[in-house]
Design an enzyme around this catalytic site. Sequence first.
Site, PDB file in Angstrom:
ATOM      1  N   GLU A  97       0.904  -1.112   0.044  1.00 47.42           N
ATOM      2  CA  GLU A  97       0.518  -0.029   0.088  1.00 47.42           C
ATOM      3  C   GLU A  97       0.074   1.325  -0.525  1.00 47.42           C
ATOM      4  O   GLU A  97       0.797   1.668  -0.890  1.00 47.42           O
ATOM      5  CB  GLU A  97      -0.838   0.140   0.890  1.00 47.42           C
ATOM      6  CG  GLU A  97      -1.807  -0.321   0.925  1.00 47.42           C
ATOM      7  CD  GLU A  97      -1.836  -2.517   1.475  1.00 47.42           C
ATOM      8  OE1 GLU A  97      -1.223  -2.396   1.641  1.00 47.42           O
ATOM      9  OE2 GLU A  97      -2.853  -3.160   1.272  1.00 47.42           O
ATOM     10  N   HIS A 121     -11.083  -4.748   9.940  1.00 48.81           N
ATOM     11  CA  HIS A 121     -11.753  -4.667   8.283  1.00 48.81           C
ATOM     12  C   HIS A 121     -13.476  -3.992   8.554  1.00 48.81           C
ATOM     13  O   HIS A 121     -13.774  -4.856   7.619  1.00 48.81           O
ATOM     14  CB  HIS A 121     -11.786  -6.008   8.269  1.00 48.81           C
ATOM     15  CG  HIS A 121     -10.085  -7.105   7.130  1.00 48.81           C
ATOM     16  ND1 HIS A 121      -9.485  -6.762   8.742  1.00 48.81           N
ATOM     17  CD2 HIS A 121      -9.800  -7.071   6.410  1.00 48.81           C
ATOM     18  CE1 HIS A 121      -8.646  -7.884   7.781  1.00 48.81           C
ATOM     19  NE2 HIS A 121      -8.459  -7.596   5.618  1.00 48.81           N
TER      20      HIS A 121
HETATM   21  C1  LIG Z   1      -2.656  -4.555   4.308  1.00 51.98           C
HETATM   22  C2  LIG Z   1      -3.459  -5.244   3.360  1.00 51.98           C
HETATM   23  N1  LIG Z   1      -3.894  -4.829   2.306  1.00 51.98           N
HETATM   24  C3  LIG Z   1      -4.349  -5.972   1.397  1.00 51.98           C
HETATM   25  C4  LIG Z   1      -4.935  -7.055   2.246  1.00 51.98           C
HETATM   26  C5  LIG Z   1      -7.068  -7.831   2.018  1.00 51.98           C
HETATM   27  N2  LIG Z   1      -6.339  -8.949   1.739  1.00 51.98           N
HETATM   28  C6  LIG Z   1      -5.773  -9.972   2.650  1.00 51.98           C
HETATM   29  S1  LIG Z   1      -5.163 -11.874   2.657  1.00 51.98           S
HETATM   30  C7  LIG Z   1      -4.914 -11.658   1.336  1.00 51.98           C
HETATM   31  C8  LIG Z   1      -3.629 -11.983  -0.189  1.00 51.98           C
HETATM   32  C9  LIG Z   1      -2.328 -12.827   1.199  1.00 51.98           C
HETATM   33  O1  LIG Z   1      -1.706 -12.718   0.148  1.00 51.98           O
HETATM   34  P1  LIG Z   1      -0.260 -14.214   0.738  1.00 51.98           P
HETATM   35  O2  LIG Z   1       0.289 -13.013   1.366  1.00 51.98           O
HETATM   36  O3  LIG Z   1       0.505 -14.329  -0.116  1.00 51.98           O
HETATM   37  O4  LIG Z   1      -1.436 -14.234   1.836  1.00 51.98           O
HETATM   38  P2  LIG Z   1      -2.280 -16.119   1.911  1.00 51.98           P
HETATM   39  O5  LIG Z   1      -4.135 -15.383   1.645  1.00 51.98           O
HETATM   40  O6  LIG Z   1      -1.816 -16.839   0.167  1.00 51.98           O
HETATM   41  O7  LIG Z   1      -2.168 -17.374   2.458  1.00 51.98           O
HETATM   42  C10 LIG Z   1      -4.796  -9.731   0.539  1.00 51.98           C
HETATM   43  C11 LIG Z   1      -5.083  -9.162  -0.310  1.00 51.98           C
HETATM   44  C12 LIG Z   1      -5.233  -6.891   3.709  1.00 51.98           C
HETATM   45  N3  LIG Z   1      -5.801  -7.827   4.428  1.00 51.98           N
HETATM   46  N4  LIG Z   1      -4.006  -6.383   4.251  1.00 51.98           N
END
Ligand SMILES: Cc1ncc(C[n+]2csc(CCOP(=O)(O)OP(=O)(O)O)c2C)c(N)n1
Lengths: 321, 327
Positions: free
Chosen positions: A55, A124
């Site tokens: 971000e 959230h």
């Molecule tokens: C700062 C932030 N940005 C966006 C999100 C929305 N979000 C939640 S999980 C996720 C994907 C995370 O991917 P990864 O780190 O690869 O973990 P995975 O879900 O694959 O276990 C996103 C974009 C968030 N929770 N926090």
Amino acid sequence: MREDSSTIVMGIDVAGAAGKADEGFIDPFGGTFAMTKGLIQEFGTSRVLDTPISETGFVGAGVGAAAAGLRPLVDMMFVGFIGVCGDQIFNNMAKMHYMFGGKVKLPITIQAQTAASGGNAAQHSETLYSIFAHFPGLKCVVPSDPYSAKGLQIAAMKDDDPVVIFQSTRLMGVNFDQHVPEEAYELPIGKSRIVKTGDDVTLIGIGTTTRTCIQAAESLAKQGYQAEVVDLLSVSPIDEETILSSISKTRKVVIVDEDYPKCSVASELSALSAEKAFDLLDAPPVRVTAPHASIPYSSVLEQLHFPSVETVTKACREILG
Amino acid sequence: MTKSQSSIPKDTLMWMYETLVLIRRFEEQAKREADQGRILGTHSAIGEEATPTGICAHLRDDDYVLGNHRSHHHCIAKGVDINEMMAELLGKATGTNKGKGGTMHIADATKGMLGANGVVGSNIPVATGCALSAKVQGKDNVSVVFFGDGASSQGSLHESMNLASIWNLPVLFVCENNRYAESTPFEYAVAGQSVANRAAGYGMPGVTVDGQNVIEVYEVAGEAVERARRGEGPTLIEAMTYRYHGHFGADNPRGYRTAEEQKYYEDKDCILYMEQFLIESGVATKERLEEIDNDAKAKVIKATQFAIDSPYPDPSELLSDVYIKYP
Ligand SMILES: Cc1ncc(C[n+]2csc(CCOP(=O)(O)OP(=O)(O)O)c2C)c(N)n1
Ligand SMILES: [Mg+2]
């Protein structure tokens, strides 16, 4: 975006499956709430950019791109993620125009998701309007239904100042049974609207709580009271004229804000009423807000956190005597 | 079987198998709860059980684990009670967090589980701080933070790796690279196509490991944990893994990845691998492993019943725990 080729959209999964178009995967997300669905097909990957989860990086890049001639719409997803990109918004986006003596313009729009819904829990579910509205240099608008969402979105993106637009998770999926014109139209930023007229009490709603206020007004009507509902639509600037003229008629005001109560938009509106309509008021302004507590997960607690039709109706009954 | 594999104590091997299976059965039930609409949804860890299992096998209760939004497997591997976890998912007063945190915030300080976290990348500096505490207090406990391939793009990881390295802190940065962040492929979002390689820039070891192979994870983690306990500083581990289900709740992964790709990873399932390993190396019989699985299923049924029977939080809980004292 059709009118102005300098308009771009950025954010996490604003399309999705980035880089996999060759395999036939295009636009599976279209934004977390499908708000940018279809854009990548029409405008392509140079104007619709899926970002890594960075971000600070992509919100800051939006600020830079705006300073250098683009008109970015940046989706920061849940408003709580301001914790990650606050530096770019507060120190750059809000201040560059002023600090540089008005010589740089920043036509950027930030989209943020608000409100408690379905057990999204503490990080959230926030609303946080006041944090943004606190900063000189930012405009902040809060649609309350599909019609205002479209009109304010277009106005925000056409505005030459930075605008933050807050969408409510709890209003997603609600059937408003409302006509939204196909063609482009703008609602003026900084103008509130009266969504229901009445003489007995002024109810001020913001985004999600406008709907709550309308429902409370219906309940009050059954009890013989006519509430006027002001849909704030803009938390910066605030439409003092509409609010004060409603208060001058009803002489009572109940402000309904889903945000935390301290140093909030509700406090601001209360101060406005007290400072500028003191002589007109029959009773002190009343605020109905979330409590000074984080947002709980359990459904039984979550539903107590935000203002409900019952709490708003009750507050009105108390002030109506 | 290699020499090092045979050197893993039998108890440890069996604990790892039990943990893999318990996580799998718990997550299947959590998914059922979501599919049937009793909860909004969870971030399923099915397919990713081996990484926290192989790592937590080295940890004590006074070591810290910090997770992310997808953290049920971290919690179970760290020994958090599954009755309390299931109660938390159902928003009950008997939950780990009294029903206030939910799936993305499960924590149990008595087990060193300092919390799942819904903000991507947010827990990485916190874990670094836990390691700082160990160092300042002259203790030998270590801190482990789990995060995804998506989180590896957050500045918080880079700032924390730098801090941990200059201060020589006992922390393991563990990236569970399941190839996607929501629908965004790792290949698109991670420049250089490797998270582990980034360790070099911060002067710490960076290791890539097969996250479907709990034995391999165990061995790599063993070295990193020992290094941290000896005061020799942090390690970055990138475990290559895969989530079998959608990102969250009802997300359908067919919009961004093929069934063939998914099958390729499901064929390398961490539980199947471990079953085969234990049977072939004579550590356990097929019958014994089936017993363990049945036992896990029974524990999950019990946990679900416990959660259903538990009361919801009292409304007064809305306003408690904001502060310890607030005049
Ligand atoms: C700062 C932030 N940005 C966006 C999100 C929305 N979000 C939640 S999980 C996720 C994907 C995370 O991917 P990864 O780190 O690869 O973990 P995975 O879900 O694959 O276990 C996103 C974009 C968030 N929770 N926090
Ligand atoms: Mg991932």
